[in-house]
Design a protein around this motif. Structure first.
Motif, short mmCIF file in Angstrom:
data_model
loop_
_atom_site.label_atom_id
_atom_site.label_comp_id
_atom_site.label_asym_id
_atom_site.label_seq_id
_atom_site.Cartn_x
_atom_site.Cartn_y
_atom_site.Cartn_z
N SER A 215 5.71 -5.82 -5.06
CA SER A 215 5.70 -5.51 -3.62
C SER A 215 4.51 -4.65 -3.21
CB SER A 215 7.01 -4.82 -3.23
OG SER A 215 7.19 -3.62 -3.97
N ASP A 216 3.97 -3.81 -4.12
CA ASP A 216 2.83 -3.00 -3.72
C ASP A 216 1.60 -3.86 -3.44
OD1 ASP A 216 2.52 -3.71 -6.38
OD2 ASP A 216 1.88 -1.73 -7.06
N LEU A 217 1.45 -4.97 -4.16
CA LEU A 217 0.37 -5.90 -3.87
C LEU A 217 0.59 -6.61 -2.54
CD1 LEU A 217 0.07 -7.47 -7.43
CD2 LEU A 217 -1.54 -5.86 -6.41
N THR A 358 -6.26 -15.42 0.28
CA THR A 358 -6.41 -14.76 1.57
C THR A 358 -7.52 -13.73 1.47
OG1 THR A 358 -4.64 -13.31 0.81
CG2 THR A 358 -4.03 -15.06 2.36
N GLU A 359 -7.72 -12.98 2.53
CA GLU A 359 -8.64 -11.84 2.49
C GLU A 359 -7.88 -10.62 2.99
OE1 GLU A 359 -13.38 -11.22 3.24
OE2 GLU A 359 -12.23 -12.29 4.75
N PRO A 360 -7.59 -9.64 2.15
CA PRO A 360 -7.98 -9.55 0.74
C PRO A 360 -7.24 -10.58 -0.13
CG PRO A 360 -6.45 -7.80 1.26
CD PRO A 360 -6.76 -8.47 2.56
N GLN A 361 -7.90 -10.97 -1.22
CA GLN A 361 -7.26 -11.84 -2.19
C GLN A 361 -6.22 -11.05 -2.99
OE1 GLN A 361 -10.35 -13.56 -4.61
NE2 GLN A 361 -11.22 -14.74 -2.92
N VAL A 362 -5.24 -11.78 -3.52
CA VAL A 362 -4.19 -11.15 -4.31
C VAL A 362 -4.03 -11.96 -5.60
CG1 VAL A 362 -1.84 -10.23 -4.30
CG2 VAL A 362 -3.03 -10.57 -2.14
N ALA A 363 -3.94 -11.26 -6.73
CA ALA A 363 -3.82 -11.95 -8.01
C ALA A 363 -2.87 -11.19 -8.91
CB ALA A 363 -5.19 -12.06 -8.68
N ARG A 364 -2.16 -11.94 -9.73
CA ARG A 364 -1.29 -11.33 -10.75
C ARG A 364 -1.51 -12.03 -12.07
NH1 ARG A 364 3.34 -14.42 -12.03
NH2 ARG A 364 3.65 -16.21 -10.64
N LEU A 365 -1.26 -11.30 -13.15
CA LEU A 365 -1.46 -11.84 -14.50
C LEU A 365 -0.45 -11.21 -15.44
CD1 LEU A 365 -3.09 -13.20 -16.83
CD2 LEU A 365 -4.57 -11.17 -16.81
N GLY A 366 0.19 -12.05 -16.24
CA GLY A 366 1.08 -11.55 -17.28
C GLY A 366 2.31 -10.85 -16.71
N GLU A 422 -12.61 -10.33 -4.15
CA GLU A 422 -12.87 -11.15 -5.33
C GLU A 422 -11.82 -10.99 -6.42
OE1 GLU A 422 -15.00 -13.41 -5.19
OE2 GLU A 422 -16.15 -12.79 -3.44
N ALA A 423 -10.57 -10.77 -6.02
CA ALA A 423 -9.50 -10.67 -7.03
C ALA A 423 -9.43 -11.93 -7.88
CB ALA A 423 -8.17 -10.41 -6.34
N SER A 424 -9.73 -13.08 -7.27
CA SER A 424 -9.64 -14.35 -8.00
C SER A 424 -10.64 -14.41 -9.15
CB SER A 424 -9.89 -15.52 -7.05
OG SER A 424 -11.19 -15.44 -6.47
N GLU A 425 -11.75 -13.72 -9.04
CA GLU A 425 -12.74 -13.69 -10.11
C GLU A 425 -12.47 -12.54 -11.09
OE1 GLU A 425 -14.79 -16.12 -10.39
OE2 GLU A 425 -14.43 -17.01 -8.42
N LEU A 426 -12.14 -11.37 -10.57
CA LEU A 426 -11.92 -10.20 -11.42
C LEU A 426 -10.78 -10.42 -12.41
CD1 LEU A 426 -12.25 -7.31 -8.80
CD2 LEU A 426 -13.94 -8.03 -10.49
N ILE A 427 -9.74 -11.13 -12.00
CA ILE A 427 -8.56 -11.29 -12.85
C ILE A 427 -8.90 -12.02 -14.14
CG2 ILE A 427 -7.69 -13.50 -11.97
CD1 ILE A 427 -5.55 -10.34 -12.48
N HIS A 428 -9.97 -12.80 -14.14
CA HIS A 428 -10.29 -13.59 -15.33
C HIS A 428 -10.86 -12.74 -16.47
CE1 HIS A 428 -9.68 -16.93 -12.55
NE2 HIS A 428 -9.47 -17.66 -13.62
#
Length: 486
Positions: A215-217, A358-366, A422-428
């Motif tokens: 929820s914080d994201l 979206t802007e800002p982008q949102v990403a999650r991993l693991g 750029e969350a979509s790039e940083l997450i990688h």
């Protein structure tokens, strides 16, 4: 006698294409069956590619509006919705043409028909001209994808609505729009239309957008939406829908109060459901539970020679997971059919990742914080805001933060979340580190060029490494605190 294949793949989208290509590469005589009017699959035709093309147009339009913040004066311009759609449709057609070429020139036989199981080893094929035939196979991969879920209110069919399939057919922007749903499709289209001047209200049943994210994201995106003028109606349940003059009206209840929302159009984005209607899975010995066929880690259903992959299994409805599932299902089906040796391929969802553009982008991993809490698993969590990061300040993109989750004993990275530029790039970068079970200390010690966005990942890593050092290695020398960002 009807033709016999080693492997028959039903469905030609991302998962089906990956399965057929992989099975054929393993030497299996493979058929790919797809009866859809247009080849390409959801991602290319109505999902990933068209939405990102539209979002790129609205992102650039929004950036022009912010030109003054950078000392730039933009001449009067206008957003041309038909031109935006024309570019999107051209790109989709090009992507689809490439996929069609791959499907027709692959090392498998493409059959343009709908398939329905007659028994565990035979399917009836129904062609576009109404003719029928029977196909036999030693093993099958079901990859029929998903369809848009039925409207939450039957009245919506009477008054009409837009969805991700029909939006590219529209000719002009509506003055106002109600978006139903709070997932990736809903929020991406909500921002696209709002940035082009449409009055947007987004209605979501849950308390927050993006229910699969912490929820914080989600709160970062919600705050940004409100600043852009998008009305959020969270914790809302629909009651009815009807006409109000030339506009469409939704009645809903929010926290006990009944509200009426009126708009020119309604965009339905309440989710998708596995496309199983034509398959007649019970004839193959497979029951759908509750909506999708259950599969194990090898993508095998309860019928040992039938595998399933992609959106139809409803595990993680994102395209890169569908491809991985398709590859595993195709390889395992080929091994099952041909009796080839070697271990069957198993899927590990430890590295599950999802991104919202979206802007800002949102990403999650693991692992997520919510997931850790449900599992009763202790984790260390550290965050760092983009508002305190040099490169984000230079870019004028200071909303959001990055956070890392790590094992308290070892410092191994277990998960991550990013809401920001750029969350979509940083997450990688984090994906690569999680794949080799790196620790927060490993990340903190990796050199990063300055000034870059990716530097920000090292700051929460340093915090976690200090906590691990202090609690588990008394007397050691943890990393010093981060100096101020110049």
């Amino acid at each position: 006698m009807e033709p016999l294949f080693d492997v028959a793949v039903i469905g030609g989208g991302s998962a089906g294409f990956a399965a057929a290509r992989t099975a054929a590469a393993f030497g299996a005589r493979t058929a790919l069956i797809d009866g859809s009017e247009r080849l390409g699959g959801l991602c290319i035709l109505a999902g990933c590619m068209p939405t990102k093309a539209l979002l790129e147009a609205s992102r650039r339009w929004h950036a022009i509006g912010e030109a003054g913040l950078f000392g730039l004066e933009a001449q009067p311009i206008r957003a041309d919705f038909p031109a935006i759609l024309a570019r999107t449709q051209r790109l989709v057609s090009e992507f689809a043409a490439d996929r069609q070429k791959e499907l027709t020139e692959g090392k498998f036989q493409l059959i343009r028909a709908h398939a329905s199981f007659l028994n565990p080893h035979q399917v009836e094929l129904t062609y576009h001209d109404g003719q029928k035939s029977i196909l036999r196979a030693k093993a099958f991969v079901v990859a029929t994808g998903s369809r848009i879920s039925h409207p939450p209110l039957p009245e919506l069919r009477e008054i009409g609505f837009w969805d991700s399939n029909t939006v590219l057919e529209q000719k002009e922007l509506p003055e106002s729009l109600i978006v139903l749903g709070g997932g990736p499709v809903a929020v991406e289209y909500a921002q696209f239309f709002a940035r082009l001047g449409v009055g947007v209200r987004l209605v979501q049943r849950g308390a927050h957008l993006l229910k699969r994210f912490d929820s914080d994201l989600a709160l970062v995106l919600e705050e940004s939406f409100r600043e852009e003028g998008i009305e959020l109606w969270t914790s809302s349940s629909l009651i009815s829908a009807d006409w109000c003059g030339e506009q469409k009206r939704l009645r809903l209840v929010q926290r006990g109060a009944i509200q009426d929302l009126v708009a020119r159009e309604i965009f339905l984005a309440t989710g998708r459901t596995p496309a199983l209607e034509r398959l007649h899975l019970p004839a193959a010995g497979i029951e759908s539970h509750p909506r999708a066929p259950a599969v194990d880690s090898e993508m095998r259903t309860r019928a040992p020679h039938i595998f399933a992959a992609g959106d139809v299994v409803g595990i993680e409805e994102v395209v890169h997971i569908a491809v991985l599932q398709g590859e595993a299902a195709g390889e395992n089906a080929a091994r099952e059919a041909t009796g080839a040796g070697g271990p069957f391929r198993s899927l590990d969802y430890r590295l599950t990742m999802e991104i919202v553009f979206t802007e800002p982008q949102v990403a999650r991993l693991g692992l997520t914080e919510a997931g850790a809490h449900l599992a009763g698993r202790p984790v260390l969590v550290a965050r760092y805001p983009f508002a305190d990061h040099g490169k984000s300040l230079l870019m004028g993109a200071t909303k959001g933060f990055v956070k890392l989750l790590a094992d308290p004993a070892s410092g191994e990275l277990l998960g991550a979340g990013i809401a920001g530029p750029e969350a979509s790039e940083l997450i990688h970068e984090l994906l690569a580190l999680l794949s080799v079970r790196a620790t927060a200390g490993d990340l903190a010690r990796l050199p990063h060029y300055h000034p870059t966005l990716s530097e920000i990942l090292t700051y929460p890593a340093e915090e976690i490494d200090r906590q691990v050092a202090c609690s588990q290695r008394p007397g050691s020398s943890p990393l010093p605190p981060k100096p101020p960002d110049p």
